[in-house]
Design a protein around this motif. Structure first.
Motif, short mmCIF file in Angstrom:
data_model
loop_
_atom_site.label_atom_id
_atom_site.label_comp_id
_atom_site.label_asym_id
_atom_site.label_seq_id
_atom_site.Cartn_x
_atom_site.Cartn_y
_atom_site.Cartn_z
N CYS A 148 0.84 -1.19 0.00
CA CYS A 148 0.00 0.00 0.00
C CYS A 148 0.88 1.24 0.00
N ASP A 195 0.71 8.47 0.75
CA ASP A 195 1.24 9.82 0.48
C ASP A 195 2.30 9.80 -0.63
N ALA A 196 2.10 8.95 -1.61
CA ALA A 196 3.05 8.86 -2.72
C ALA A 196 2.90 10.09 -3.62
N GLU A 248 2.37 12.27 -7.01
CA GLU A 248 1.29 12.08 -7.98
C GLU A 248 1.69 11.14 -9.10
N LYS A 268 1.42 7.59 -7.84
CA LYS A 268 0.01 7.20 -7.73
C LYS A 268 -0.57 6.85 -9.10
N ASN A 269 -0.25 7.68 -10.10
CA ASN A 269 -0.77 7.43 -11.45
C ASN A 269 -0.23 6.12 -12.02
N SER A 296 -2.00 3.21 -10.30
CA SER A 296 -3.38 3.11 -10.78
C SER A 296 -3.44 2.55 -12.18
N LEU A 351 -3.54 1.82 -3.26
CA LEU A 351 -3.40 3.14 -2.65
C LEU A 351 -4.22 3.26 -1.37
N ASN A 352 -5.18 2.34 -1.19
CA ASN A 352 -6.00 2.31 0.03
C ASN A 352 -5.64 1.06 0.82
#
Length: 308
Positions: free
Chosen positions: A157, A160-161, A163, A166-167, A170, A179-180
């Motif tokens: 998991c 606070d990565a 952006e 995160k992209n 995803s 991410l959760n």
């Protein structure tokens, strides 16, 4: 010859006793031979699986940007051992397989070896399903695609990565990279806080895992630091620098060939890169090479005659 065995006069001939002993011995030999055969067949199976994994990795070496992930599903609980050796010009990537059979782990002492593979993982990954994805490593030119091997039983998991991370997570859509967080998640934090299992320090360019730090340059090695044990990581980084060393020699030869037409001014820089990459022993020395890499990249990108 007869042998009396009880008070009622029941007798067993010596021939019967001999037949029973011989039969038991033959049965023992048959069981022993079958056990050996099963063990041999299991060893062959383990080696074949290891070689097939190496073949499976080939399509992955197309870059992480494609957003592709691949999975490997095996019929039995399996341990995939990641063995790295940096001896020689390029070192070797080895894979060893051990499967659960009749409640025990097979002991295969034969490795499938590859010179052009760079797998980052734990010392071994265990499960029936495994995820694999890759990301290109450039330093400053394309060095190789690095591959990450993760058991589906592990869930990472990212907290606070940045952006861009995160992209990527995803877009990759890999079920065990989230991410959760859930209760079973291995928590990867990008800011120091309580409850984190792994800390990524982007300013210091290191990953702190199990109280041990490994250092990175670029996102490809950052992911590698997250998913790898330290010993595996350090060995693979050394192998990557061995490849940088050899590629620097090739680009220097190319620079010499075109020098009469176009002067790139990179000959001395490439010689320095060759030397420093070849001398690297641990990942905390990467920053020294990175300074040289950034300078070479700037000269190559801004020159009229590019080497790559």
């Amino acid at each position: 010859m007869k042998i009396r065995t009880d008070k009622n006069g029941f007798e067993i001939s010596f021939a019967w006793i001999f037949a029973i002993i011989v039969g038991a011995f033959i049965l023992f030999l048959a069981i022993y031979a079958m056990t050996k055969l099963i063990s041999t067949e299991q060893t062959i199976s383990d080696v074949k699986i290891a070689e097939e994994i190496g073949t499976l990795l080939n399509p992955l070496e197309t870059g992480f940007e494609s957003g592709k992930t691949s999975s490997l599903i095996l019929p039995a609980q399996t341990r995939i051992y990641n063995k790295c050796n940096n001896a020689g010009g390029f070192g070797k990537q080895a894979i060893r397989i051990s499967q659960q059979s009749f409640g025990k782990w097979t002991d295969t002492n034969i490795d499938a070896e590859f010179e052009n593979k760079y797998i980052f993982s734990g010392e071994y990954e265990e499960g029936k399903k495994f995820y694999l994805f890759s990301k290109p490593f450039e330093f400053p030119f394309k060095v190789s695609d690095v591959i990450y091997l993760i058991s589906s039983e592990k869930e990472y998991c990212f907290i606070d990565a940045p952006e861009n991370i995160k992209n990527e997570i995803s877009n990759l859509n890999q079920k065990n990279l989230v991410l959760n967080c859930t209760e079973k998640s291995i928590k990867v934090c990008f800011e120091e806080k309580s409850g984190c299992d792994i800390l990524v320090n982007e300013n210091g360019k290191y990953v702190d895992k199990n109280g041990e730090k490994v250092y990175f340059e670029g996102d490809a090695l950052m992911y590698a630091g997250i998913f790898s044990d330290k010993e595996v990581y350090e060995c693979q980084v050394k192998r990557l620098m061995q490849r940088v060393e050899n590629l620097a020699i090739l680009y220097k030869d190319k620079e010499n060939l075109i020098s009469g037409i176009c002067d790139t001014g990179l000959n001395e820089d490439l010689s320095n890169l060759e030397r420093t990459a070849g001398e690297l022993q641990k990942s905390d020395e990467l920053y020294v090479i990175n300074n040289l890499v950034e300078n070479i990249k700037e000269k190559n990108d801004g020159g009229n005659c590019r080497l790559w």
